[in-house]
Design a protein around this motif. Structure first.
Motif, mmCIF file in Angstrom:
data_model
loop_
_atom_site.group_PDB
_atom_site.id
_atom_site.type_symbol
_atom_site.label_atom_id
_atom_site.label_comp_id
_atom_site.label_asym_id
_atom_site.label_seq_id
_atom_site.Cartn_x
_atom_site.Cartn_y
_atom_site.Cartn_z
ATOM 1 N N ALA A 192 28.916 72.797 16.803
ATOM 2 C CA ALA A 192 28.670 72.194 15.496
ATOM 3 C C ALA A 192 29.923 71.482 14.984
ATOM 4 C CB ALA A 192 28.223 73.261 14.506
ATOM 5 N N LEU A 193 31.078 72.109 15.187
ATOM 6 C CA LEU A 193 32.331 71.483 14.756
ATOM 7 C C LEU A 193 32.618 70.225 15.560
ATOM 8 C CD1 LEU A 193 34.473 74.706 14.290
ATOM 9 C CD2 LEU A 193 33.656 73.193 12.484
ATOM 10 N N LYS A 194 32.348 70.275 16.861
ATOM 11 C CA LYS A 194 32.562 69.091 17.704
ATOM 12 C C LYS A 194 31.621 67.964 17.308
ATOM 13 C CE LYS A 194 34.307 71.661 21.711
ATOM 14 N NZ LYS A 194 34.041 72.091 23.100
ATOM 15 N N LEU A 195 30.375 68.327 16.964
ATOM 16 C CA LEU A 195 29.406 67.317 16.541
ATOM 17 C C LEU A 195 29.825 66.682 15.223
ATOM 18 C CD1 LEU A 195 26.637 66.034 17.193
ATOM 19 C CD2 LEU A 195 25.593 67.840 15.820
ATOM 20 N N ALA A 196 30.335 67.510 14.304
ATOM 21 C CA ALA A 196 30.694 67.013 12.978
ATOM 22 C C ALA A 196 32.006 66.238 12.972
ATOM 23 C CB ALA A 196 30.781 68.182 12.003
ATOM 24 N N LEU A 197 32.967 66.686 13.778
ATOM 25 C CA LEU A 197 34.325 66.139 13.681
ATOM 26 C C LEU A 197 34.758 65.321 14.877
ATOM 27 C CD1 LEU A 197 36.084 69.322 12.260
ATOM 28 C CD2 LEU A 197 35.216 67.361 10.975
ATOM 29 N N GLY A 198 34.008 65.405 15.966
ATOM 30 C CA GLY A 198 34.420 64.697 17.170
ATOM 31 C C GLY A 198 35.698 65.287 17.745
ATOM 32 N N GLU A 199 36.547 64.415 18.276
ATOM 33 C CA GLU A 199 37.779 64.884 18.927
ATOM 34 C C GLU A 199 38.718 65.590 17.964
ATOM 35 O OE1 GLU A 199 41.345 63.106 21.816
ATOM 36 O OE2 GLU A 199 39.782 61.776 21.032
ATOM 37 N N MET A 200 38.613 65.270 16.676
ATOM 38 C CA MET A 200 39.475 65.913 15.687
ATOM 39 C C MET A 200 39.217 67.419 15.605
ATOM 40 S SD MET A 200 40.098 64.913 11.675
ATOM 41 C CE MET A 200 38.766 65.911 11.027
ATOM 42 N N SER A 201 38.077 67.881 16.124
ATOM 43 C CA SER A 201 37.764 69.315 16.113
ATOM 44 C C SER A 201 38.797 70.125 16.892
ATOM 45 C CB SER A 201 36.370 69.562 16.692
ATOM 46 O OG SER A 201 36.311 69.175 18.056
ATOM 47 N N THR A 202 39.594 69.461 17.738
ATOM 48 C CA THR A 202 40.648 70.183 18.471
ATOM 49 C C THR A 202 41.647 70.840 17.523
ATOM 50 O OG1 THR A 202 42.261 70.002 20.258
ATOM 51 C CG2 THR A 202 42.212 68.192 18.683
ATOM 52 N N LEU A 203 41.814 70.283 16.308
ATOM 53 C CA LEU A 203 42.720 70.869 15.327
ATOM 54 C C LEU A 203 42.237 72.250 14.884
ATOM 55 C CD1 LEU A 203 43.449 67.775 13.050
ATOM 56 C CD2 LEU A 203 44.925 68.728 14.827
ATOM 57 N N LEU A 204 40.925 72.483 14.969
ATOM 58 C CA LEU A 204 40.341 73.749 14.540
ATOM 59 C C LEU A 204 40.044 74.688 15.693
ATOM 60 C CD1 LEU A 204 37.754 72.375 11.931
ATOM 61 C CD2 LEU A 204 40.098 73.138 11.515
ATOM 62 N N LEU A 205 39.674 74.124 16.838
ATOM 63 C CA LEU A 205 39.169 74.938 17.943
ATOM 64 C C LEU A 205 40.214 75.248 19.009
ATOM 65 C CD1 LEU A 205 35.715 73.178 18.416
ATOM 66 C CD2 LEU A 205 36.179 75.359 17.271
ATOM 67 N N ASP A 206 41.312 74.518 18.989
ATOM 68 C CA ASP A 206 42.355 74.714 19.996
ATOM 69 C C ASP A 206 43.678 75.008 19.295
ATOM 70 O OD1 ASP A 206 40.647 73.981 22.269
ATOM 71 O OD2 ASP A 206 40.693 71.986 21.380
ATOM 72 N N GLY A 207 44.578 75.608 20.023
ATOM 73 C CA GLY A 207 45.870 75.911 19.432
ATOM 74 C C GLY A 207 46.845 76.406 20.474
ATOM 75 N N GLN A 208 47.951 76.933 20.011
ATOM 76 C CA GLN A 208 48.995 77.440 20.884
ATOM 77 C C GLN A 208 49.828 78.468 20.123
ATOM 78 O OE1 GLN A 208 49.267 74.509 18.611
ATOM 79 N NE2 GLN A 208 49.057 73.442 20.558
ATOM 80 N N SER A 209 50.291 79.467 20.843
ATOM 81 C CA SER A 209 51.150 80.496 20.253
ATOM 82 C C SER A 209 52.594 80.049 20.408
ATOM 83 C CB SER A 209 50.927 81.843 20.951
ATOM 84 O OG SER A 209 51.819 82.814 20.458
ATOM 85 N N VAL A 210 53.233 79.710 19.296
ATOM 86 C CA VAL A 210 54.586 79.141 19.313
ATOM 87 C C VAL A 210 55.536 80.044 18.537
ATOM 88 C CG1 VAL A 210 55.997 77.141 18.709
ATOM 89 C CG2 VAL A 210 53.636 76.812 19.497
#
Length: 300
Positions: free
Chosen positions: A256-274
């Motif tokens: 649903a997030l990918k459908l709504a936001l497209g590639e920008m959904s990576t800001l919500l669905l992906d990340g990294q431990s820094v």
């Protein structure tokens, strides 16, 4: 000190400027529209990035430059045009800073250039520090790599250069107000799997790390601008719900997030431990090392 700030009218820029002025410094804010602002005793607005402006002529000796300029990542779908604007805004502003340094007869001591943890790419299993030298392979990693490459040219003028790789900046503006909307509507929950890492930092520590970078001559190169305790999305959400006294129960499916936001959904669905290893080793004392007090300071 005389300190130049680009992006000084934005969320972080205003916080930084207020801090520097309170410390007794004079801030010169570079802007495309100086006529829209009024100078004060401690703040001067200087035109730049247009052929009609020659900022060098309007500046005294500058001790430090802080470059915060860049198009927002979360202000709309990532169309091809938007992605180009994200890259171009950072590259052009940084090239403008390097051009300014080139034209200065007396060079500043340090350039503190904003950057992002997106440099490291995405991972649910790895932990990254400044010792990680290989960039990721996605869009954001490519942007950050090119951004830092442009800033690194300051070293050719013997200007100490620091790239502060910021995580998710928490404050009254920026990402947090959007994060709390589902919780206020009583529908907050995990985003996607909830397993993705969120490397966050309170805006007060953003300002603190920039100030620290200006004044500590032994700080060079990449500096992770994150709190020492990153959280997975599911844990971040639970803590946020507790601070807001709202439930954390309805997940937002990845599709649903990918459908709504497209590639920008990576800001919500992906990340990294820094982890901010360099800041810790150099003695920076985080004001908000833990998430719950950080959120409470903003939301209560």
């Amino acid at each position: 000190m005389n300190i130049v700030v680009t992006g000084g009218t934005g969320f972080v820029g205003r916080q930084l400027t207020d801090h520097l002025v309170k410390q007794g410094h004079h801030v010169y804010i570079l802007t495309r529209s100086p006529e829209k602002h009024s100078d004060t005793e401690s703040i001067t607005y200087v035109g730049w990035l247009h052929e009609s402006y020659n900022p060098v002529e309007s500046l005294p000796y500058i001790h430090a430059i802080v470059n915060l300029a860049g198009e927002s990542l979360n202000s709309g779908r990532w169309t091809d045009e938007k992605k180009q604007a994200i890259l171009d805004s950072r590259v052009q502003a940084t090239e403008g800073v390097i051009d300014l340094i080139d034209k200065m007869q007396d060079k500043p001591n340090v350039l503190v250039n904003a950057s992002a943890v997106g440099f490291y790419g995405r991972s649910k299993t790895k932990t990254f520090t400044e010792e990680t030298t290989k960039a990721g392979r996605d869009f954001l990693a490519n942007v950050v790599e090119e951004w830092e490459e442009r800033a690194e040219a300051a070293k050719e003028y013997d200007v100490r250069t620091v790239f502060v790789r910021f995580g998710i900046i928490l404050g009254e503006e920026g990402a947090l107000p959007k994060m709390i909307i589902p919780y206020k509507m009583m529908i907050g929950g995990n985003l996607g799997s909830g397993e993705q890492w969120m490397s966050w930092i309170h805006v007060d520590d953003v300002v603190g790390l920039i100030d620290f970078s200006i004044h500590h001559e032994d700080v060079n190169g990449p500096l992770n601008g994150t709190a020492p305790n990153p959280k997975r999305n599911k844990d971040f959400g639970r803590i946020l719900s507790t601070v807001l006294n709202r439930p954390h129960w309805i997940p937002a499916p990845s599709f649903a997030l990918k459908l709504a936001l497209g590639e920008m959904s990576t800001l919500l669905l992906d990340g990294q431990s820094v982890i901010p290893k360099k800041a810790i080793e150099h003695g920076y004392n985080f004001r908000y090392p833990e998430l719950r007090p950080a959120l409470a300071s903003i939301l209560k």
